[in-house]
Design an enzyme around this catalytic site. Structure first.
Site, PDB file in Angstrom:
ATOM      1  N   ARG A 179       7.065   3.412   7.083  1.00 28.83           N
ATOM      2  CA  ARG A 179       5.760   3.406   6.425  1.00 28.83           C
ATOM      3  C   ARG A 179       5.018   2.174   6.923  1.00 28.83           C
ATOM      4  NH1 ARG A 179       7.834   2.971   0.735  1.00 28.83           N
ATOM      5  NH2 ARG A 179       6.403   4.556   0.028  1.00 28.83           N
ATOM      6  N   HIS A 228       2.736  -0.803   5.818  1.00 28.51           N
ATOM      7  CA  HIS A 228       2.396  -1.513   4.585  1.00 28.51           C
ATOM      8  C   HIS A 228       1.018  -2.145   4.698  1.00 28.51           C
ATOM      9  CE1 HIS A 228       6.800  -1.276   4.135  1.00 28.51           C
ATOM     10  NE2 HIS A 228       6.574  -1.348   2.839  1.00 28.51           N
ATOM     11  N   GLU A 265       6.360 -12.285  -5.477  1.00 28.50           N
ATOM     12  CA  GLU A 265       5.560 -12.873  -6.543  1.00 28.50           C
ATOM     13  C   GLU A 265       6.119 -14.230  -6.954  1.00 28.50           C
ATOM     14  OE1 GLU A 265       7.102  -9.799  -6.839  1.00 28.50           O
ATOM     15  OE2 GLU A 265       5.310  -8.969  -5.914  1.00 28.50           O
TER      16      GLU A 265
HETATM   17  I1  8IG Z   1      12.775  -4.702  -1.794  1.00 27.28           I
HETATM   18  O1  8IG Z   1      10.654  -8.463  -5.898  1.00 27.28           O
HETATM   19  C1  8IG Z   1      11.399  -5.676  -2.814  1.00 27.28           C
HETATM   20  N1  8IG Z   1      10.134  -5.500  -2.534  1.00 27.28           N
HETATM   21  N2  8IG Z   1       6.434  -7.455  -4.504  1.00 27.28           N
HETATM   22  N3  8IG Z   1       8.575  -7.971  -5.219  1.00 27.28           N
HETATM   23  C2  8IG Z   1       7.731  -7.299  -4.392  1.00 27.28           C
HETATM   24  N4  8IG Z   1       8.157  -6.461  -3.474  1.00 27.28           N
HETATM   25  C3  8IG Z   1       9.473  -6.283  -3.369  1.00 27.28           C
HETATM   26  C4  8IG Z   1      10.393  -6.948  -4.165  1.00 27.28           C
HETATM   27  C5  8IG Z   1       9.908  -7.847  -5.151  1.00 27.28           C
HETATM   28  N5  8IG Z   1      11.611  -6.556  -3.799  1.00 27.28           N
END
Ligand code: 8IG
Length: 293
Positions: free
Chosen positions: A113, A115, A214
């Protein structure tokens, strides 16, 4: 060629296909081109269901059925080579055997995919879903790897997406295209998934742009907004899927507790390992759900 050598900004379009990124291009026309190329390369005129495989889901489609054909994604108009380690860059046609009164069907497995954080634009992000619709699909299964806010969801727990909060501040729809998202994540399909595995929980998926994870404060915010899962994909594809008339099933694989929920820092290697460990369970789940769709 290694991933590092790839020019991720190359237009990589098949000859004769319009350039997806040109503003004057109709993205649905590129999707029709892509669907035509797929039909020709796979020998399958029409696909019934599409699956988008996210982090940790790479092998999860292997039990679906017999792979009829596999096409490198960059050879299909509008698709790009994958940018993330652990993502597979092929489009696969899989035959799902008929059983009883169910006819034989074909699944289109999108192993990579694009992003939003890759910066290649929203059209690229949703091109797979639009191509699936142009290829005849009426259902799309969007999978992802994500962080979980519920401490009961250990790494490797699959969770059904019941709704989403799109914090990307963008949309795949251009112009005054008003689409109702009241029941975006099909309750019918979630019920089918729970027939297969009654222990499946569900939650609200919050999409951040990424690519950074985050902060703990942002995870707290996501929880107060009503979120249960945090990730970097899925919501824009789900919106495009609904617009294209597809019924949407979203399944997240919680590969890590979201930042601040656990005292441990996040690591991409941990994400890949949780995916590997969950492989047998989510493979069986996906295969049985798709058989019953
Ligand atoms: I795999 O903890 C995965 N993708 N935003 N936060 C975010 N994306 C993710 C996370 C995560 N783990």
């Amino acid at each position: 060629m290694t991933d590092a050598d790839r020019d991720l900004t190359a237009p990589d379009l098949a000859p004769g296909a319009p350039d997806l990124d040109a503003p004057a291009t109709d993205p649905f026309e590129v999707a029709r081109h892509a669907a035509a190329v797929l039909a020709e390369r796979t020998g399958v005129a029409r696909h019934d269901v599409a699956l988008v495989l996210g982090s940790g889901w790479g092998g999860a489609a292997d039990l679906l059925g017999e792979t009829v054909a596999e096409v490198p994604s960059h050879e299909v108009p509008g698709f790009s080579a994958p940018a993330v380690l652990g993502h597979v860059g092929t489009l696969r046609s899989v035959r799902i055997a008929g059983a009883g009164d169910r006819p034989e069907r074909f699944a289109l497995v999108l192993g990579s995919r694009t992003h939003l954080y890759e910066g290649r634009g929203v059209r690229r992000v949703v091109h797979g879903v639009r191509t699936a619709a142009a290829a005849g699909a009426s259902t799309v299964v969007l999978t992802n790897g994500c962080g979980g806010l519920n401490p009961a969801w250990g790494p490797g727990t699959p969770v059904l997406v019941s709704d989403h909060i799109n914090l990307t501040a963008t949309s795949p729809l251009e112009g005054a295209t008003f689409v109702d998202l009241t029941d975006l994540y099909s309750a019918r399909l979630r019920a089918v998934a729970r027939e297969v595995d009654p222990s499946l929980d569900e939650g609200v998926y919050v999409q951040f742009r990424g690519p950074h994870y985050e902060t703990p404060a942002e995870v707290t915010m996501a929880g107060r907004l009503g979120g249960d899962l945090v990730g970097m994909s899925t919501t824009l594809e789900a919106i495009a899927a609904r617009h294209a008339g597809l019924e949407v099933l979203g399944i997240s694989l919680v590969t890590n507790l979201a930042a601040g929920i656990s005292p441990e820092p996040l690591a991409h290697e941990e994400v890949l390992e949780a995916g590997r460990a969950a492989g047998p369970r989510i493979s069986a789940l996906l295969a049985e759900v798709v058989r019953r769709l």
